[in-house]
Scaffold this motif. Structure first.
Motif, short mmCIF file in Angstrom:
data_model
loop_
_atom_site.label_atom_id
_atom_site.label_comp_id
_atom_site.label_asym_id
_atom_site.label_seq_id
_atom_site.Cartn_x
_atom_site.Cartn_y
_atom_site.Cartn_z
N GLY A 30 0.82 -1.20 0.00
CA GLY A 30 0.00 0.00 0.00
C GLY A 30 0.85 1.25 0.00
N VAL A 31 1.92 1.24 0.77
CA VAL A 31 2.83 2.38 0.83
C VAL A 31 3.52 2.56 -0.51
CG1 VAL A 31 4.97 3.22 1.89
CG2 VAL A 31 3.17 2.27 3.32
N ILE A 32 3.96 1.48 -1.11
CA ILE A 32 4.64 1.56 -2.41
C ILE A 32 3.68 2.11 -3.46
CG2 ILE A 32 5.65 0.18 -4.25
CD1 ILE A 32 6.82 -1.62 -2.05
N GLY A 33 2.45 1.63 -3.45
CA GLY A 33 1.46 2.12 -4.40
C GLY A 33 1.17 3.59 -4.22
N ALA A 34 1.07 4.01 -2.97
CA ALA A 34 0.81 5.42 -2.69
C ALA A 34 1.98 6.29 -3.13
CB ALA A 34 0.53 5.62 -1.20
N SER A 35 3.19 5.86 -2.87
CA SER A 35 4.34 6.66 -3.27
C SER A 35 4.47 6.73 -4.78
CB SER A 35 5.64 6.12 -2.64
OG SER A 35 5.97 4.87 -3.20
N THR A 36 4.13 5.65 -5.47
CA THR A 36 4.15 5.65 -6.93
C THR A 36 3.13 6.64 -7.48
OG1 THR A 36 4.85 3.35 -6.96
CG2 THR A 36 3.90 4.21 -8.98
N MET A 37 1.95 6.67 -6.86
CA MET A 37 0.90 7.59 -7.30
C MET A 37 1.34 9.04 -7.08
SD MET A 37 -3.07 7.85 -6.12
CE MET A 37 -2.66 8.35 -4.47
N VAL A 38 1.90 9.35 -5.93
CA VAL A 38 2.36 10.71 -5.64
C VAL A 38 3.46 11.12 -6.61
CG1 VAL A 38 3.55 12.14 -3.93
CG2 VAL A 38 1.65 10.68 -3.23
N LYS A 39 4.35 10.20 -6.91
CA LYS A 39 5.43 10.49 -7.85
C LYS A 39 4.87 10.80 -9.24
CE LYS A 39 9.54 8.44 -9.93
NZ LYS A 39 10.36 7.23 -10.03
N GLY A 40 3.90 10.01 -9.69
CA GLY A 40 3.29 10.24 -11.00
C GLY A 40 2.58 11.57 -11.07
N ILE A 41 1.84 11.90 -10.03
CA ILE A 41 1.13 13.19 -9.99
C ILE A 41 2.12 14.34 -9.99
CG2 ILE A 41 -0.34 14.65 -8.55
CD1 ILE A 41 -1.83 12.08 -7.74
N SER A 42 3.19 14.21 -9.23
CA SER A 42 4.20 15.27 -9.16
C SER A 42 4.85 15.51 -10.51
CB SER A 42 5.28 14.91 -8.14
OG SER A 42 4.72 14.79 -6.86
N ILE A 43 5.13 14.45 -11.23
CA ILE A 43 5.75 14.58 -12.55
C ILE A 43 4.81 15.31 -13.50
CG2 ILE A 43 6.47 13.27 -14.59
CD1 ILE A 43 7.66 11.19 -12.64
N LYS A 44 3.53 14.93 -13.49
CA LYS A 44 2.55 15.59 -14.37
C LYS A 44 2.39 17.06 -14.02
CE LYS A 44 1.35 12.13 -16.91
NZ LYS A 44 1.68 12.07 -18.31
N LEU A 45 2.35 17.39 -12.73
CA LEU A 45 2.22 18.79 -12.33
C LEU A 45 3.46 19.60 -12.73
CD1 LEU A 45 0.58 18.45 -8.81
CD2 LEU A 45 -0.48 19.31 -10.90
N ALA A 46 4.63 19.00 -12.61
CA ALA A 46 5.86 19.69 -12.99
C ALA A 46 5.88 19.95 -14.50
CB ALA A 46 7.07 18.87 -12.58
N GLU A 47 5.41 18.98 -15.28
CA GLU A 47 5.36 19.18 -16.74
C GLU A 47 4.41 20.31 -17.10
OE1 GLU A 47 4.21 15.34 -18.19
OE2 GLU A 47 6.25 14.53 -18.03
N ARG A 48 3.24 20.35 -16.46
CA ARG A 48 2.28 21.42 -16.73
C ARG A 48 2.83 22.77 -16.32
NH1 ARG A 48 -3.73 19.31 -15.07
NH2 ARG A 48 -3.93 17.78 -16.73
#
Length: 53
Positions: A24-42
Motif C-alpha cells: 500500500g505504501v509503495i502504491g501510494a508513493s508511486t501515485m504521488v510520484k506520478g502526480i508530481s511529474i505531471k504537475l511539474a510538466e504542466r
C-alpha cells in the motif's frame, strides 16, 4: 511465527498484514510520484507560455 518449520496461523496473518501495508505504501508513493511529474510538466509548459507572451 513458526511452529515446527511451518508458518502458524498467527504468523501467516501477520505476514499478510505486513505485505498489505508495505505494498500500500509503495502504491501510494508511486501515485504521488506520478502526480508530481505531471504537475511539474504542466508548470514548465505554463511558465514557457507566460515568458513568451
Amino acid at each position: 511465527m513458526y511452529n515446527d518449520d511451518n508458518l502458524s496461523e498467527e504468523g501467516r496473518l501477520a505476514l499478510i498484514a505486513f505485505l498489505g501495508v508495505t505494498l500500500g505504501v509503495i502504491g501510494a508513493s508511486t501515485m504521488v510520484k506520478g502526480i508530481s511529474i505531471k504537475l511539474a510538466e504542466r508548470a514548465a509548459k505554463k511558465s514557457l507560455q507566460i515568458a513568451l507572451t
